[in-house]
Design a protein around this motif. Structure first.
Motif, PDB file in Angstrom:
ATOM      1  N   GLU A 165       0.203  -3.303 -13.463  1.00  0.00           N
ATOM      2  CA  GLU A 165      -0.659  -3.812 -14.337  1.00  0.00           C
ATOM      3  C   GLU A 165      -0.654  -5.457 -14.735  1.00  0.00           C
ATOM      4  O   GLU A 165      -0.681  -5.752 -15.937  1.00  0.00           O
ATOM      5  CB  GLU A 165      -0.990  -3.272 -15.786  1.00  0.00           C
ATOM      6  N   ALA A 166      -0.431  -6.114 -13.668  1.00  0.00           N
ATOM      7  CA  ALA A 166      -0.100  -7.608 -13.876  1.00  0.00           C
ATOM      8  C   ALA A 166      -0.934  -8.372 -12.853  1.00  0.00           C
ATOM      9  O   ALA A 166      -1.013  -7.761 -11.491  1.00  0.00           O
ATOM     10  CB  ALA A 166       1.219  -7.973 -13.555  1.00  0.00           C
ATOM     11  N   PRO A 167      -1.421  -9.597 -13.107  1.00  0.00           N
ATOM     12  CA  PRO A 167      -1.899 -10.166 -11.918  1.00  0.00           C
ATOM     13  C   PRO A 167      -0.916 -10.623 -10.872  1.00  0.00           C
ATOM     14  O   PRO A 167       0.287 -10.588 -10.891  1.00  0.00           O
ATOM     15  CB  PRO A 167      -2.644 -11.524 -12.492  1.00  0.00           C
ATOM     16  N   LEU A 168      -1.495 -10.788  -9.324  1.00  0.00           N
ATOM     17  CA  LEU A 168      -0.647 -11.014  -8.316  1.00  0.00           C
ATOM     18  C   LEU A 168       0.562 -12.197  -8.724  1.00  0.00           C
ATOM     19  O   LEU A 168       1.497 -12.164  -8.242  1.00  0.00           O
ATOM     20  CB  LEU A 168      -1.483 -11.444  -7.161  1.00  0.00           C
ATOM     21  N   ARG A 169       0.103 -13.364  -9.334  1.00  0.00           N
ATOM     22  CA  ARG A 169       0.856 -14.491  -9.473  1.00  0.00           C
ATOM     23  C   ARG A 169       2.110 -14.254 -10.405  1.00  0.00           C
ATOM     24  O   ARG A 169       3.029 -14.681 -10.318  1.00  0.00           O
ATOM     25  CB  ARG A 169       0.003 -15.645 -10.113  1.00  0.00           C
ATOM     26  N   ALA A 170       1.809 -13.153 -11.185  1.00  0.00           N
ATOM     27  CA  ALA A 170       2.989 -12.949 -12.224  1.00  0.00           C
ATOM     28  C   ALA A 170       4.085 -12.588 -11.465  1.00  0.00           C
ATOM     29  O   ALA A 170       5.371 -12.727 -11.950  1.00  0.00           O
ATOM     30  CB  ALA A 170       2.676 -11.713 -13.314  1.00  0.00           C
ATOM     31  N   PHE A 171       4.162 -11.674 -10.308  1.00  0.00           N
ATOM     32  CA  PHE A 171       5.427 -11.104  -9.591  1.00  0.00           C
ATOM     33  C   PHE A 171       5.329 -11.938  -8.222  1.00  0.00           C
ATOM     34  O   PHE A 171       6.226 -11.160  -7.448  1.00  0.00           O
ATOM     35  CB  PHE A 171       5.359  -9.782  -9.756  1.00  0.00           C
ATOM     36  N   GLN A 174      -5.890 -17.951  -8.003  1.00  0.00           N
ATOM     37  CA  GLN A 174      -5.091 -16.642  -8.173  1.00  0.00           C
ATOM     38  C   GLN A 174      -3.497 -17.027  -8.182  1.00  0.00           C
ATOM     39  O   GLN A 174      -2.603 -16.428  -8.781  1.00  0.00           O
ATOM     40  CB  GLN A 174      -5.252 -15.744  -6.976  1.00  0.00           C
ATOM     41  N   PHE A 175      -3.098 -17.820  -7.372  1.00  0.00           N
ATOM     42  CA  PHE A 175      -1.551 -17.952  -7.154  1.00  0.00           C
ATOM     43  C   PHE A 175      -1.159 -19.452  -7.783  1.00  0.00           C
ATOM     44  O   PHE A 175       0.074 -19.787  -7.391  1.00  0.00           O
ATOM     45  CB  PHE A 175      -1.155 -17.744  -5.603  1.00  0.00           C
ATOM     46  N   ASP A 227       6.692  -9.220   1.784  1.00  0.00           N
ATOM     47  CA  ASP A 227       5.696  -8.493   2.720  1.00  0.00           C
ATOM     48  C   ASP A 227       4.929  -7.644   1.731  1.00  0.00           C
ATOM     49  O   ASP A 227       5.382  -6.688   1.172  1.00  0.00           O
ATOM     50  CB  ASP A 227       6.494  -7.627   3.449  1.00  0.00           C
ATOM     51  N   GLY A 228       3.910  -8.163   1.384  1.00  0.00           N
ATOM     52  CA  GLY A 228       2.862  -7.743   0.404  1.00  0.00           C
ATOM     53  C   GLY A 228       1.772  -6.989   1.181  1.00  0.00           C
ATOM     54  O   GLY A 228       0.633  -6.972   0.718  1.00  0.00           O
ATOM     55  N   SER A 229       2.080  -6.321   2.153  1.00  0.00           N
ATOM     56  CA  SER A 229       1.173  -5.345   2.659  1.00  0.00           C
ATOM     57  C   SER A 229       0.379  -4.604   1.864  1.00  0.00           C
ATOM     58  O   SER A 229      -0.684  -4.313   1.853  1.00  0.00           O
ATOM     59  CB  SER A 229       1.743  -4.441   3.839  1.00  0.00           C
ATOM     60  N   ARG A 230       1.069  -3.988   0.738  1.00  0.00           N
ATOM     61  CA  ARG A 230       0.457  -3.268  -0.473  1.00  0.00           C
ATOM     62  C   ARG A 230       0.966  -3.962  -1.720  1.00  0.00           C
ATOM     63  O   ARG A 230       1.043  -3.488  -2.671  1.00  0.00           O
ATOM     64  CB  ARG A 230       1.356  -1.907  -0.500  1.00  0.00           C
ATOM     65  N   LEU A 231       0.601  -5.215  -1.692  1.00  0.00           N
ATOM     66  CA  LEU A 231       0.894  -6.096  -2.862  1.00  0.00           C
ATOM     67  C   LEU A 231      -0.201  -5.711  -3.979  1.00  0.00           C
ATOM     68  O   LEU A 231       0.146  -5.658  -5.259  1.00  0.00           O
ATOM     69  CB  LEU A 231       0.660  -7.735  -2.678  1.00  0.00           C
ATOM     70  N   THR A 263       4.228 -16.039  -7.335  1.00  0.00           N
ATOM     71  CA  THR A 263       4.473 -17.417  -7.697  1.00  0.00           C
ATOM     72  C   THR A 263       5.234 -17.694  -9.017  1.00  0.00           C
ATOM     73  O   THR A 263       6.459 -18.386  -8.961  1.00  0.00           O
ATOM     74  CB  THR A 263       3.000 -17.940  -8.068  1.00  0.00           C
ATOM     75  N   GLU A 264       4.950 -16.862 -10.097  1.00  0.00           N
ATOM     76  CA  GLU A 264       5.774 -16.949 -11.196  1.00  0.00           C
ATOM     77  C   GLU A 264       7.253 -16.441 -11.311  1.00  0.00           C
ATOM     78  O   GLU A 264       8.115 -16.770 -11.989  1.00  0.00           O
ATOM     79  CB  GLU A 264       5.162 -16.426 -12.434  1.00  0.00           C
ATOM     80  N   ALA A 265       7.317 -15.615 -10.259  1.00  0.00           N
ATOM     81  CA  ALA A 265       8.923 -15.074  -9.893  1.00  0.00           C
ATOM     82  C   ALA A 265       9.658 -15.690  -8.952  1.00  0.00           C
ATOM     83  O   ALA A 265      10.749 -15.105  -8.495  1.00  0.00           O
ATOM     84  CB  ALA A 265       8.770 -13.693  -9.537  1.00  0.00           C
ATOM     85  N   GLY A 266       9.091 -16.762  -8.347  1.00  0.00           N
ATOM     86  CA  GLY A 266       9.838 -17.651  -7.357  1.00  0.00           C
ATOM     87  C   GLY A 266       9.693 -17.350  -6.025  1.00  0.00           C
ATOM     88  O   GLY A 266      10.549 -17.890  -5.002  1.00  0.00           O
ATOM     89  N   VAL A 267       8.484 -16.694  -5.571  1.00  0.00           N
ATOM     90  CA  VAL A 267       8.377 -16.234  -4.093  1.00  0.00           C
ATOM     91  C   VAL A 267       7.938 -17.586  -3.440  1.00  0.00           C
ATOM     92  O   VAL A 267       6.965 -18.395  -4.293  1.00  0.00           O
ATOM     93  CB  VAL A 267       7.353 -15.259  -4.020  1.00  0.00           C
ATOM     94  N   ASP A 268       8.212 -17.686  -2.187  1.00  0.00           N
ATOM     95  CA  ASP A 268       7.717 -19.134  -1.642  1.00  0.00           C
ATOM     96  C   ASP A 268       6.695 -18.640  -0.546  1.00  0.00           C
ATOM     97  O   ASP A 268       5.882 -19.754  -0.412  1.00  0.00           O
ATOM     98  CB  ASP A 268       8.970 -19.760  -0.665  1.00  0.00           C
ATOM     99  N   ILE A 269       6.684 -17.560  -0.131  1.00  0.00           N
ATOM    100  CA  ILE A 269       5.589 -17.231   0.978  1.00  0.00           C
ATOM    101  C   ILE A 269       5.472 -15.858   0.852  1.00  0.00           C
ATOM    102  O   ILE A 269       6.358 -14.915   0.681  1.00  0.00           O
ATOM    103  CB  ILE A 269       6.096 -17.707   2.240  1.00  0.00           C
ATOM    104  N   LEU A 270       3.983 -15.336   1.339  1.00  0.00           N
ATOM    105  CA  LEU A 270       3.854 -13.846   1.163  1.00  0.00           C
ATOM    106  C   LEU A 270       2.768 -13.608   2.367  1.00  0.00           C
ATOM    107  O   LEU A 270       1.920 -14.529   2.831  1.00  0.00           O
ATOM    108  CB  LEU A 270       3.488 -13.312  -0.203  1.00  0.00           C
TER     109      LEU A 270
END
Ligand code: PLP
Length: 356
Positions: free
Chosen positions: A191-197, A57-58, A179-183, A199-206
């Motif tokens: 309407e996008a997979p989790l990784r689109a916003f 997924q990520f 903080d993806g309590s409501r990711l 991993t692919e947007a530069g997030v390091d940890i969630l």
């Protein structure tokens, strides 16, 4: 003898998605994982499978650490990307600032540097207000940015907005936490997979939410850039977030991905908030809800509005919800995975009656 049911299961509130119960598919996942013995503390087959699913997924570098709650996920995640002298730039409305009893600061000693925002969202410009002073021994060192997705105000960052913040943060060597309590609600809204916003947007940890979306006491820290995070296994243990019978946590998290329960639940909750908003907008247009005004866009599963306080109090006597800012007369109405169309319609009827 089985425990008697003590509550009325038809009772509904619009206070929080935490008021909802556990989704039957999550309960089924727990039941399926039951029976026999499995190695404790994460060496069970469900947690091993979860690691694979999280990588699918990520991205190949991702690592998952199931935890018990959102506050714990945030504390573990932030601590893993910061040295003791580090500070985190966050919105002043961020849950880590307002609703965690100071846990990120108290448990491990990091400092929050907060910025007011109109809609719960940070921007590069807002981050820059507190992202300064590196090398100044008098200033807690801003070494991470934390954003909330969806935000505490029910708004949603697009992938481009996350990317812009991540670019700024990384240009200063800062880590990016979500903080993806409501990711899942964001995934449904975008309407996008989790990784689109992430991993692919530069997030390091969630911090990946589970409980608000139909699970029973499960969230997870997901490390996306292992170069920026350190000591996760030890931090999770000493912050008391390590589950011994982890198979039951991991089985539930797997259920969110299998059959897309995560986006199905969140998409439904979002749709119910939209239904509430549309019905109330119709009431405003009809002139039957004088003084009701929306204060935020409704992109996910929350509706924010101002209304006369006496009216709000009368409505609340019949249906529970939270004041958001009582001085302004602002309330939050929130929907959950199990909110039905009839629940929304009944609530709208109550609101209309109390305005009448
Ligand atoms: C945005 C956000 N983050 C974190 C949390 C913390 O979750 P928990 O109550 O499980 O610690 C919440 C809970 O409401 C939340 O809304």
């Amino acid at each position: 003898m089985p425990l008697a049911r003590l509550h009325d299961p038809s009772w509904r509130g619009f206070a929080s998605d935490n008021y909802a119960g556990v989704h039957p598919e999550a309960l089924a996942a727990i039941a399926a994982a039951n029976g026999g013995h499995q190695v404790a503390y994460g060496e069970d087959v469900y947690t091993v499978r979860l690691q694979d699913v999280i990588r699918e997924q990520f991205g190949a570098a991702a690592e998952v650490f199931p935890v018990f709650n959102g506050t714990g996920a945030n504390v573990v995640a932030l601590t893993s990307v910061l040295p003791r002298w580090g500070a985190v730039v966050a919105a002043s409305t961020a849950h880590i600032n307002t609703d965690e009893a100071g846990a990120p600061e108290r448990v491990t000693g990091i400092k929050l540097l907060t910025v007011p925002t109109p809609d719960g969202k940070l921007t590069p410009e807002l981050v820059a207000r507190e992202a300064w002073g590196w090398g100044d021994e008098h200033r807690a060192q801003p070494l991470a940015v934390s954003i909330t997705q969806t935000t505490e105000m029910g708004t949603v960052y697009t992938a481009d907005e996350v990317r812009a913040i991540a670019d700024l943060a990384h240009s200063h060597g800062m880590a990016v936490h979500v903080d993806g309590s409501r990711l899942w609600n964001a995934a449904a809204a975008l309407e996008a997979p989790l990784r689109a916003f992430t991993t692919e947007a530069g997030v390091d940890i969630l911090s990946l939410g589970g409980t608000k979306n139909g699970l029973l006491g499960v969230e997870a820290v997901v490390v996306l850039d292992t170069q920026r995070a350190d000591g996760l296994p030890y931090l999770r243990k000493f912050t008391m977030q390590l589950a011994s019978k982890m198979r039951f946590a991991s089985a539930q998290l797997l259920a969110l991905f299998d059959g897309e329960l995560g986006t199905r639940n969140a998409g439904h909750a979002n749709a119910m908030a939209t239904r509430l908003r549309v019905a109330l907008e119709a009431g405003i247009a009809d002139g039957v809800l004088p003084g009701l005004a929306f204060t935020q866009e409704t992109s996910a599963n929350a509706v924010f509005a101002t209304l006369p306080t006496a009216t709000a109090d009368r409505i609340r006597e019949r249906v529970r919800f939270y004041d958001w800012d009582r001085a302004r007369g602002e309330v939050r109405w929130m929907t959950a995975w199990d909110t039905t169309e009839a629940d929304v319609d009944d609530f709208v009827a109550v609101i209309r009656e109390e305005f009448a």
